[in-house]
Scaffold this active site. Sequence first.
Site, mmCIF file in Angstrom:
data_model
loop_
_atom_site.group_PDB
_atom_site.id
_atom_site.type_symbol
_atom_site.label_atom_id
_atom_site.label_comp_id
_atom_site.label_asym_id
_atom_site.label_seq_id
_atom_site.Cartn_x
_atom_site.Cartn_y
_atom_site.Cartn_z
ATOM 1 N N ASP A 226 7.439 -5.060 3.510
ATOM 2 C CA ASP A 226 7.319 -3.637 3.219
ATOM 3 C C ASP A 226 7.653 -3.454 1.734
ATOM 4 O OD1 ASP A 226 6.924 -0.943 3.297
ATOM 5 O OD2 ASP A 226 8.266 -0.547 4.973
HETATM 6 C C1 BGC Z 1 6.396 2.275 4.009
HETATM 7 C C2 BGC Z 1 5.197 1.516 4.537
HETATM 8 C C3 BGC Z 1 4.026 1.729 3.618
HETATM 9 C C4 BGC Z 1 4.410 1.275 2.221
HETATM 10 C C5 BGC Z 1 3.307 1.442 1.204
HETATM 11 C C6 BGC Z 1 6.685 1.981 2.551
HETATM 12 O O1 BGC Z 1 7.590 2.898 2.039
HETATM 13 O O2 BGC Z 1 7.532 1.978 4.790
HETATM 14 O O3 BGC Z 1 4.881 1.944 5.839
HETATM 15 O O4 BGC Z 1 2.901 1.030 4.098
HETATM 16 O O5 BGC Z 1 5.515 2.056 1.775
HETATM 17 O O6 BGC Z 1 3.092 2.795 0.954
#
Ligand code: BGC
Length: 815
Positions: A226
């Site tokens: 993530d």
């Molecule tokens: C989120 C993810 C997301 C990623 C990219 C993170 O803050 O937890 O679900 O895909 O950002 O935006």
Amino acid sequence: MLTATDRAAQLLEQLTVDERAQLSAGEDTWHLPAIPSAGIGRLKMSDGPSGVRGESLAVHRSLSFPCGTAVGSTWDVELTGRYGAALAAEAKLKGVRVLLGPTVCIPRVALAGRTFESFSEDPLLTSRLTVAYVRGVQEHGVACCIKHFACNDQEHERMTISAQVDERTLREIHLPAFEAAVREAKVWAVMSAYNRINGTFCDEHEWLLTTVLKEEWGFDGVVISDWYGTHSTVEAANAGLDIEMPGPAQHLGRKLADAVSAGEVEGAVLDDHCARVLRLAERTGLLDEAPGWGPSPWQTAAAEREEDDPQRRALARELAVSGTVLLRNESMLPLDPALRRIAVIGSNAEHLMEGGGGSSMVAALQHTALPDALGARLPGVQVSYEEGCRVELAARPLDCHLIPEGFAVEYFGNPDWSGEPVRTERRWSGFFVTFGAPPGGRPGEPFSVRARARFTPDHAGPWELSLATVGKATVHLDGRLVLDHTRPEPGETFFGRGSATTTASVDIDPGLEHELEVRYVSDLPGLGGFRIGARPLAAPGGIERAVDLARRSDAVVLVVGNHPDLETEGRDRPSLALPGDQDELVRRVLEANPRTVVVVNSGAPVAMPWADQAAAVLMVWYPGEEGAAALADILTGAAEPGGRLPITFPRRMEDVAAWRSYPGADGRVEYGEGVLVGYRQFDSDGTEPAFCFGHGLGYTTFEYGEPRLDGRGDDMTVSVTVTNAGTRRGGEVVQLYVAGGPSPVPRPEQELRAFTKVTLDAGESRDVVLRLDARAFSYWDTDVADWVAPAGRYELRVGASSRDIRQRIHVEHGQ
Ligand code: BGC
């Protein structure tokens, strides 16, 4: 180690160790780096999961689909498969090879900020929809990155909290959807969660990423961290993390190559990571000039495309209709065609919230207000609107309603707007955010922005402008300073790293042209942005005016709900209560006119203390941009609400077992409820929910015949004849729960083990066949580390919800 496909294996041979390591980390927020010498273009990723945003929220718009819980409410595997295919088409418009979705974590506590992204509290329902979604997307050459692996079940301390959870609970509740995505849908990417599990960060969790995911389940795709969720080089790479996102690399990339040279990571480990990335590149057509893509892997965001495709729009509407749950109906819906005056009340009626807050947001192609959608379907009926009360603390970001030409934006590679801009563009939203490198610049560099728009207010009188920033900003209207964030007050915006929202009231002449100018300077590396909104200042007496309109009307449609700052990634909700004075508004309107339909526009359960007094209650969730049209179809009876609750609605949080350990202490949250999540707990301890799992009414009724059992062991089916006993065509979700059976460990009172959605004409009957799989009678036995199905007598319950069991049949399993 897995062997790569021939093409990927050949390519791997051509790459140097440095190039192999380069592919282990992003080059910027959304791309892996290109390796031009090997013909590998930049691989683009994007959120997800309810539409495909592309590189920026404001530069290009995208079709906004219903949120996860709305899709979960459809219980419709076939429709979810078509949804996946539509998402793949949306991804191709933006050149996106990896869609960051679906979100399949199981919400333990409905207040968790991202509950709206998940499909359901039940692992079987989540698994069936996940498999359909992933297959639908990947059949068209776009990868799904299923997330967040695992137990990202609350936003409170989400970057560090340790989920203290036993293996049985993981295997039975929190992992099955991931497992089904890997084993059945062959998903190509998995996102490791931010949080820790039993003390170890998910990106460093060897048991999770390698032992279970890659070895036991046979996952041959990539594990992507993530965003900013990579914690180390050696531990993460050895544990099974393949890609660090976003770039530029902080832990993998160059540092991984160094760790290989130093002998801390074996060369074979790097090769395995790289082979997986190359396989992903091959699978998503990155190595070829595959037809049907918008921007090529060599083009920039400017080449992304917007397209309003009528078929995908129709699908968004079908999903919204199919996911809307009719919770209560005292002969109120569909609306009587004889009605002449209908009141539509509620600020969410004018601005139906299409999606929840955070990374899943897309900038919708269109917005439709419910009074307009309803009025268009009811010629000759007077549809009047009153706001009643405000839901949001501050206005939503400016959009094409108020800035019809968008913002003309100039970026400067310095903190004071000097010299020539390094980039200019048009943006459609007052919500502006950058991650990683600033537009046209390099990561960590300061930058400034000048954004100008023609502001066209649609109401006379005083207006409220609002501003939140991560950095410093000023807002000028017609040359006059109206909002000043040169020394912003800290607050909770921008993932908790931004300012408080401040507001200013200004008198605006509606007929005139108004020049709006935002001047912004970044002050944090990696995250920058501002959010500017405008709305007419609320006139006092809103509830009185709404009550008065309700009294003068034949029927009322009252829309209540949440707002994207309350229900969002990054923050859990403080309570189940609707924000503002909405409960008071509902109470007063119901008193004034009992012929009221209350429509709830939130992505997760809310408290409805007035539900027993309303003539009808509809749960529309966050229905995407076709939500108002879908709701108008449902209200008028042109369509039937097809949804069934995928999550239990508690009366109060104190009734929820997981609530007792939420949000945890000292960086740990004990999953003390074990497998008793949602209805599994409510049905086991006899707690009365506000609305139970699986509940939902239609516009017709169904009768269930005697169930019949066929087959034995792992291949058992239950058939039941279902008859539409009403007067119009309609749908039913036939649910099968397994209960009883001998067990050496405590098991839930009943568990959903099969379901089917059928649509029948009035009077029509159909034999519905429910198939029980190998795990239908099993629990995870930690001692033997396997699924065990104790032999003995079980009860199979067939019904229309977890609490509306129509037929029971007993079975001797394993004999
Ligand atoms: C989120 C993810 C997301 C990623 C990219 C993170 O803050 O937890 O679900 O895909 O950002 O935006």
